[in-house]
Design an enzyme around this catalytic site. Structure first.
Site, mmCIF file in Angstrom:
data_model
loop_
_atom_site.group_PDB
_atom_site.id
_atom_site.type_symbol
_atom_site.label_atom_id
_atom_site.label_comp_id
_atom_site.label_asym_id
_atom_site.label_seq_id
_atom_site.Cartn_x
_atom_site.Cartn_y
_atom_site.Cartn_z
ATOM 1 N N TYR A 270 -22.605 3.327 17.367
ATOM 2 C CA TYR A 270 -23.104 2.298 18.285
ATOM 3 C C TYR A 270 -23.798 1.179 17.525
ATOM 4 C CZ TYR A 270 -22.327 5.462 22.229
ATOM 5 O OH TYR A 270 -21.768 6.273 23.179
ATOM 6 N N LYS B 154 -50.865 25.791 20.399
ATOM 7 C CA LYS B 154 -50.727 24.884 21.549
ATOM 8 C C LYS B 154 -49.327 24.274 21.562
ATOM 9 C CE LYS B 154 -52.780 21.066 18.954
ATOM 10 N NZ LYS B 154 -54.043 20.361 18.662
HETATM 11 C C1 PLP Z 1 -54.384 20.706 17.433
HETATM 12 C C2 PLP Z 1 -55.752 21.007 16.973
HETATM 13 C C3 PLP Z 1 -55.966 21.564 15.717
HETATM 14 C C4 PLP Z 1 -54.840 21.790 14.721
HETATM 15 O O1 PLP Z 1 -54.596 20.589 14.036
HETATM 16 P P1 PLP Z 1 -53.508 20.524 12.862
HETATM 17 O O2 PLP Z 1 -53.595 19.132 12.385
HETATM 18 O O3 PLP Z 1 -52.195 20.828 13.491
HETATM 19 O O4 PLP Z 1 -53.907 21.523 11.857
HETATM 20 C C5 PLP Z 1 -57.257 21.905 15.372
HETATM 21 N N1 PLP Z 1 -58.287 21.688 16.219
HETATM 22 C C6 PLP Z 1 -58.119 21.126 17.418
HETATM 23 C C7 PLP Z 1 -59.293 20.900 18.292
HETATM 24 C C8 PLP Z 1 -56.855 20.763 17.839
HETATM 25 O O5 PLP Z 1 -56.683 20.223 19.038
#
Ligand code: PLP
Length: 364
Positions: free
Chosen positions: A256, A35
């Site tokens: 800055y 994702k």
């Molecule tokens: C993003 C996600 C994961 C992965 O989680 P990590 O902490 O990156 O391993 C697993 N299950 C769901 C439903 C997610 O949305």
């Protein structure tokens, strides 16, 4: 010459991390969670490194289309399921599996006309209170789904809120176990933290683990454990070069807001990386950085296009020297993204997802 900053995606590290996750959860199948454009790495760039996974999990239909366009014919799971009825048509066309987390999604399925029934992941809210059916409503949702001709196999799914912390997974696991005890079907519960910390427990690893962050070489429970502890390798390096140096006298300030004042003569390097590249502006003096593979520190405030580093003890460093903001330096030294994230008050996830578009990325 283009501005001297670049990111590199390491396919070998992705393969290594995937194998590490398989060892942590023996016999479970593994979703490569891609994702958010593979956590900022780029779906197309990580594909060769993660194609050893048993499937790809993501949220966005367009991203699912990109995975299919790469030639992937195996499972793809939509972790949030569909958002409107016509998304189901694309699920049918692309053969996507999808999460069902609310009654509206069952309504949509019941109206959907499809030749081939869909594989669904029925999600329980076992305590995270984000997506999923409450335990009291889970079984009736299962019964309803099971009766639909549009539905093929139903996998039982939940998500842990505290797999990375002291609270752990026990309470949610108990809720999930009690409600699903006699229901048939595969199970999917574990994210990276749950897979690494509790993957030895067959109930936690279930049939499908869903690791994201660990596959990219960031520790899900830093600072309790770092990537060396989990035997993970960074899948992304962000590197730039020094484009100028300055000799500071006691009392001179840097950048800055003059947030850093030299208390002794100090040579600093100006690096071609700033917050417009995705390096967090919240990092302050002391944040670790590698120059020619040697550890030193950020000094002063991060600007849009530049940041400044301490060159004391690095007499050979100067204009043109390699600076590793996170990842692996040319000589092999590693700076975990988690350390930089911590200095910015955030987590590795946010930094990798925020790599800016203007940074050229190569794959090796
Ligand atoms: C993003 C996600 C994961 C992965 O989680 P990590 O902490 O990156 O391993 C697993 N299950 C769901 C439903 C997610 O949305």
């Amino acid at each position: 010459m283009p501005r001297p900053i670049a990111a590199t995606i390491h396919l070998e590290a992705l393969r290594h991390n995937l194998a590490r996750l398989r060892r942590a959860a023996p016999d479970a199948r593994v979703w490569g969670v891609v994702k958010a454009n593979a956590y900022g790495h780029g779906i197309e760039r990580v594909f060769e490194g993660l194609r050893g996974a048993d499937g790809f999990a993501l949220l966005d239909l367009a991203e699912a289309g990109r995975v299919r366009a790469l030639g992937w014919r195996g499972p793809i799971l939509l972790l949030e399921g569909v958002f409107e009825p016509r998304d189901l048509e694309l699920c049918s066309r692309l053969g996507l599996w999808h999460t069902v987390h609310c009654a509206e999604q069952i309504d949509m399925l019941a109206m959907h006309k499809t030749q081939s029934p869909h594989r669904v992941f029925l999600k329980m809210n076992s305590g995270m209170n984000r997506l999923g059916f409450a335990p009291a409503h889970f079984r009736s949702a299962w019964t309803r789904l099971e009766a639909l001709p549009q539905v093929d196999e139903i996998t039982l799914m939940t998500h842990f809120s505290d797999a990375d912390g002291p609270k752990g997974v026990a309470a949610q696991l108990q809720v999930f176990r009690d409600v699903t005890r006699d229901l048939p079907g595969e199970r999917s519960l574990a994210n990276s933290a749950a897979a690494l910390r509790f993957g030895g427990d067959a109930e936690v690893r279930g049939d499908w683990i869903r690791p994201g962050i660990a596959a990219y070489g960031s520790s899900p429970d830093f600072p309790d454990h770092d990537i060396a502890h989990w035997e993970l390798q960074p899948a992304m390096t962000l590197a730039a070069r020094i484009i100028a140096t300055q000799e500071l006298q006691p009392g001179d300030t840097v950048g800055y807001g003059s947030s850093f004042t030299a208390d002794a003569p100090l040579r600093i390097g100006v690096v071609a990386c700033g917050y417009a590249d995705g390096y967090p502006r919240h990092c302050s003096t002391g944040t670790p950085v590698l120059v020619n593979g040697r550890r030193t520190r950020l000094v002063g405030r991060v600007s849009m296009d530049m940041l400044t580093v301490d060159l004391s003890g690095l007499p050979d460093a100067g204009t043109g020297s390699e600076v590793t903001l996170w990842g692996r330096a040319a000589g092999g030294a590693v700076l975990a993204i988690d350390e930089v994230a911590r200095a910015a008050g955030t987590v590795g996830y946010e930094l990798m997802c925020a790599l800016a578009l203007r940074v050229p990325v190569s794959v090796e």
